[in-house]
Design a protein around this motif. Structure first.
Motif, short mmCIF file in Angstrom:
data_model
loop_
_atom_site.label_atom_id
_atom_site.label_comp_id
_atom_site.label_asym_id
_atom_site.label_seq_id
_atom_site.Cartn_x
_atom_site.Cartn_y
_atom_site.Cartn_z
N LYS A 286 6.36 -16.63 -1.35
CA LYS A 286 6.81 -17.29 -2.65
C LYS A 286 7.50 -17.80 -2.73
CE LYS A 286 9.14 -13.55 -5.91
NZ LYS A 286 9.24 -12.09 -6.36
N VAL A 287 7.66 -18.90 -3.58
CA VAL A 287 8.95 -19.72 -3.85
C VAL A 287 9.77 -19.08 -5.08
CG1 VAL A 287 9.47 -22.31 -3.83
CG2 VAL A 287 7.81 -21.43 -2.09
N ILE A 288 11.15 -19.81 -5.33
CA ILE A 288 11.68 -19.23 -6.13
C ILE A 288 12.53 -20.40 -6.82
CG2 ILE A 288 13.32 -17.99 -7.26
CD1 ILE A 288 12.89 -15.31 -5.52
N GLY A 289 12.16 -21.08 -7.86
CA GLY A 289 13.30 -22.46 -8.22
C GLY A 289 14.19 -22.18 -9.60
N ASP A 290 14.77 -22.93 -9.38
CA ASP A 290 15.52 -22.52 -11.14
C ASP A 290 14.69 -23.86 -12.05
OD1 ASP A 290 18.26 -23.00 -12.58
OD2 ASP A 290 16.96 -24.04 -13.31
N LYS A 291 14.10 -23.75 -13.26
CA LYS A 291 12.94 -24.02 -13.77
C LYS A 291 13.33 -25.09 -13.71
CE LYS A 291 10.05 -21.62 -17.24
NZ LYS A 291 10.25 -20.21 -18.14
N LYS A 292 14.98 -25.48 -14.94
CA LYS A 292 15.43 -26.77 -15.75
C LYS A 292 15.53 -27.57 -14.29
CE LYS A 292 18.20 -27.92 -18.43
NZ LYS A 292 19.94 -28.06 -19.49
N SER A 293 16.53 -27.52 -13.01
CA SER A 293 16.47 -28.69 -12.09
C SER A 293 15.72 -29.01 -11.05
CB SER A 293 18.45 -28.17 -11.34
OG SER A 293 17.84 -27.04 -11.24
N ASP A 294 14.81 -27.63 -10.95
CA ASP A 294 13.86 -27.25 -9.73
C ASP A 294 14.48 -27.49 -8.41
OD1 ASP A 294 11.27 -27.19 -9.42
OD2 ASP A 294 10.93 -29.77 -8.04
N GLN A 295 16.07 -26.69 -8.83
CA GLN A 295 16.71 -26.94 -7.32
C GLN A 295 15.83 -25.27 -6.58
OE1 GLN A 295 19.53 -28.27 -6.62
NE2 GLN A 295 18.80 -27.17 -4.55
N LEU A 296 15.32 -25.20 -5.51
CA LEU A 296 14.88 -24.58 -4.30
C LEU A 296 16.02 -23.23 -4.10
CD1 LEU A 296 12.51 -23.61 -2.59
CD2 LEU A 296 13.68 -25.13 -1.12
N LEU A 297 15.89 -22.09 -4.62
CA LEU A 297 16.49 -21.00 -4.69
C LEU A 297 15.99 -19.97 -3.45
CD1 LEU A 297 16.55 -20.29 -8.89
CD2 LEU A 297 18.69 -21.75 -7.28
N GLY A 298 15.03 -20.29 -3.55
CA GLY A 298 14.62 -18.89 -2.01
C GLY A 298 12.58 -18.95 -1.92
N VAL A 299 12.75 -18.22 -0.44
CA VAL A 299 11.52 -18.29 -0.01
C VAL A 299 11.49 -17.28 0.62
CG1 VAL A 299 9.77 -19.71 0.97
CG2 VAL A 299 11.50 -20.50 0.11
N HIS A 300 10.10 -16.69 0.27
CA HIS A 300 9.65 -15.21 0.90
C HIS A 300 8.85 -14.90 1.11
CE1 HIS A 300 13.94 -13.78 -0.99
NE2 HIS A 300 13.30 -14.48 -2.15
N VAL A 301 8.67 -14.98 2.43
CA VAL A 301 7.41 -14.60 3.56
C VAL A 301 6.81 -13.34 4.06
CG1 VAL A 301 6.36 -16.30 5.11
CG2 VAL A 301 7.08 -16.85 4.46
N VAL A 302 5.66 -12.34 4.04
CA VAL A 302 5.05 -11.81 4.80
C VAL A 302 3.91 -12.07 5.07
CG1 VAL A 302 4.09 -9.86 4.66
CG2 VAL A 302 6.09 -10.10 2.55
N GLY A 303 4.21 -12.30 6.44
CA GLY A 303 2.41 -12.33 7.14
C GLY A 303 2.81 -13.14 8.42
N LEU A 304 1.27 -13.29 9.01
CA LEU A 304 1.48 -13.69 10.50
C LEU A 304 2.52 -15.11 10.71
CD1 LEU A 304 0.01 -13.96 13.23
CD2 LEU A 304 -1.32 -15.98 11.98
N HIS A 305 3.10 -14.98 11.70
CA HIS A 305 3.90 -15.78 12.79
C HIS A 305 5.31 -16.21 11.03
CE1 HIS A 305 1.44 -16.40 15.21
NE2 HIS A 305 0.77 -17.18 14.25
N ALA A 306 5.53 -14.58 10.25
CA ALA A 306 6.38 -15.05 9.10
C ALA A 306 7.59 -15.47 9.54
CB ALA A 306 6.42 -13.74 7.89
#
Ligand code: NAI
Length: 436
Positions: free
Chosen positions: A364-384
């Motif tokens: 799951k990737v979370i960004g700011d809608k307007k500026s497209d700034q990357l705010l957070g990344v959340h990984v569940v899975g193999l080798h996360a």
């Protein structure tokens, strides 16, 4: 330079934390894979059988080897190791109390406190080492119980729940908040809860344990809401207590927080300028890897630099099965400050995940809608826990989501899911069906 240590070198992480638990988790995952061998086209002549004792021997060999390695590194870097209990006897003196009754006084211009933390007990049913355990006890257990109640579904509780349930232990968990891994993004918690369920772990959330009584066969726990749980043993994993008692801190006037941790500046200085504190004992973030960073900052400053700790882009890595890796803000935290956009990519849409027969999880990737700034990344899975570092570098470098997505990833790799989730945030993932 001298280091005073009362126990084996390496602290909790090496002796009673990260390394031994990961060694046992690797054994449990291997056993789980063997139970599932037919999924890979392998017929075993007989069902696999694990040998807890042999797993412990393997774990101890790994730990002892690495502890020996520290000793070696100390010698090569000219660090003197004093074995014994250290106590401040002035602002520039530490007395080392040896096991043989000896007392050695060490003088130093700068002193770094790195005494760490220990398992927090619940006062109404304290640890007894036989029925009511902490993770230190389980790491030395001569055998595993048939059933285990885990109180606290945080990092330690969840790692142990996966490990022992893969080793066929019947696990029940009780968490007072509304999700397992409540500090993680809610989607991560839900995915982990689903995987716990697949392993037949019973999870009670928003519930407290009111009492635990021990009997000859095991324990009975009374939960809020009048439920009871029976188990052979209990693991209490409800957080940590700080090792700040009996260090002579009051003698020299080092101030403590109410919870017993030591407040510091970002330069890692306590209220006494030449006395530094690093790691868990500061109570800010309880991770071995941030403690290492704290240590380098403290040493640089003791030698005259003006460094500050920088936790920007520090990932969280949790060794459940599947693993969790996260960096930056959760959806809840991000949406409090930003108008956000979210991209998601399930591992079951990845060729490599199918090849490995490990399709649980998502990015799951979370960004700011307007500026497209990357705010957070959340990984569940193999080798996360490994692949999150790509995202951690992107968060640390203050990248835009489109920059993360524009990198050409290798194929077939699990990390591709990060790129795909970044594309999905803009509705551009070609490996997901078009959204209507
Ligand atoms: P934790 O803070 O991660 O989790 C404790 C959990 O217990 C919380 O979810 C809390 O809501 C719950 N809880 C507290 N009191 C309770 C009660 N009376 N009844 C039911 N639930 C209750 O602490 P944990 O798991 O003990 O880990 C300690 C520290 O060690 C953490 O800060 C963690 O980050 C660190 N750690 C990190 C690892 C990693 O990075 N992979 C591995 C293991 C530990």
């Amino acid at each position: 330079m001298a280091v005073v240590e009362v126990d084996a070198l390496g602290g909790v992480c090496l002796n009673r934390g990260c390394i031994p638990s990961k060694a046992l988790i690797a054994s449990a995952v291997q056993y789980q894979k063997m139970k599932n061998a037919t999924a890979y086209g392998i017929n075993l002549a007989a069902p696999p059988v694990y040998d807890w004792n042999a797993m412990m021997v393997r774990k101890n060999k790994i730990v002892n080897g690495l502890v020996g390695g520290i000793s070696h590194l100390f010698k090569s870097h000219g660090v003197d190791h004093y074995s014994g209990y250290g106590r401040l006897t002035s602002k520039t003196e530490v007395t080392v109390f040896g096991e043989d009754g000896s007392e050695t006084k060490l003088q130093a211009d700068n002193i770094i406190l790195a005494t760490g933390s220990r398992s927090l007990a619940i006062p109404t049913f304290p640890f007894d080492g036989s029925r009511i355990l902490n993770s230190d006890h389980l790491l030395e257990a001569t055998n595993l119980p048939e059933s285990l109640l885990i109180i606290g579904a945080g990092v330690i509780g969840c790692e142990w729940a996966f490990m022992v349930s893969m080793l066929d232990v019947k696990v029940t968990m009780v968490e007072m908040l509304d999700h397992a891994l409540p500090m993680e993004d809610t989607d991560t918690s839900k995915l982990i809860e689903r995987e716990l369920k697949k392993l037949k772990v019973k999870l009670h959330t928003s519930v407290k344990v009111e009492a635990v009584t021990s009997g000859p066969q095991g324990v009975t726990a009374k939960l809020s809401g009048d439920k009871t749980v029976e188990a052979n043993q209990v693991l209490v994993s409800v957080g940590r207590a700080y090792n700040t008692e009996d260090l002579g801190l009051e003698v020299v006037g080092v101030k403590l927080n109410k919870d017993g941790s030591i407040p510091t500046t970002k330069e890692m200085r306590t209220n006494i300028r030449n006395i530094f504190a690093i790691g868990d004992v500061r109570g800010e973030i309880l991770l071995a890897y941030t403690a290492t960073h704290d240590g380098t900052v403290a040493v640089d400053n003791a030698l005259g630099a003006k460094e500050k700790i920088d936790y920007n882009g520090v990932p969280s890595v949790i060794f459940t099965h599947p693993e969790v890796g996260s960096v930056g803000l959760t959806e809840k935290a991000a949406s409090e400050k930003h108008d956000i956009a979210i991209g998601k990519f399930p591992l079951r849409a990845l060729g490599k995940a199918h090849a490995e027969n490990e399709i649980a999880g998502e990015v799951k990737v979370i960004g700011d809608k307007k500026s497209d700034q990357l705010l957070g990344v959340h990984v569940v899975g193999l080798h996360a826990a490994e692949i999150i570092h790509t995202a951690a570098l992107a968060v640390r470098s203050k990248m835009k989501v489109s920059q993360l997505g524009s990198m050409v990833f290798g194929h077939p790799v699990i990390s591709e899911a990060i790129m795909e989730a970044a594309h999905d945030l803009h509705g551009m993932s070609v490996h997901l069906a078009k959204k209507k």
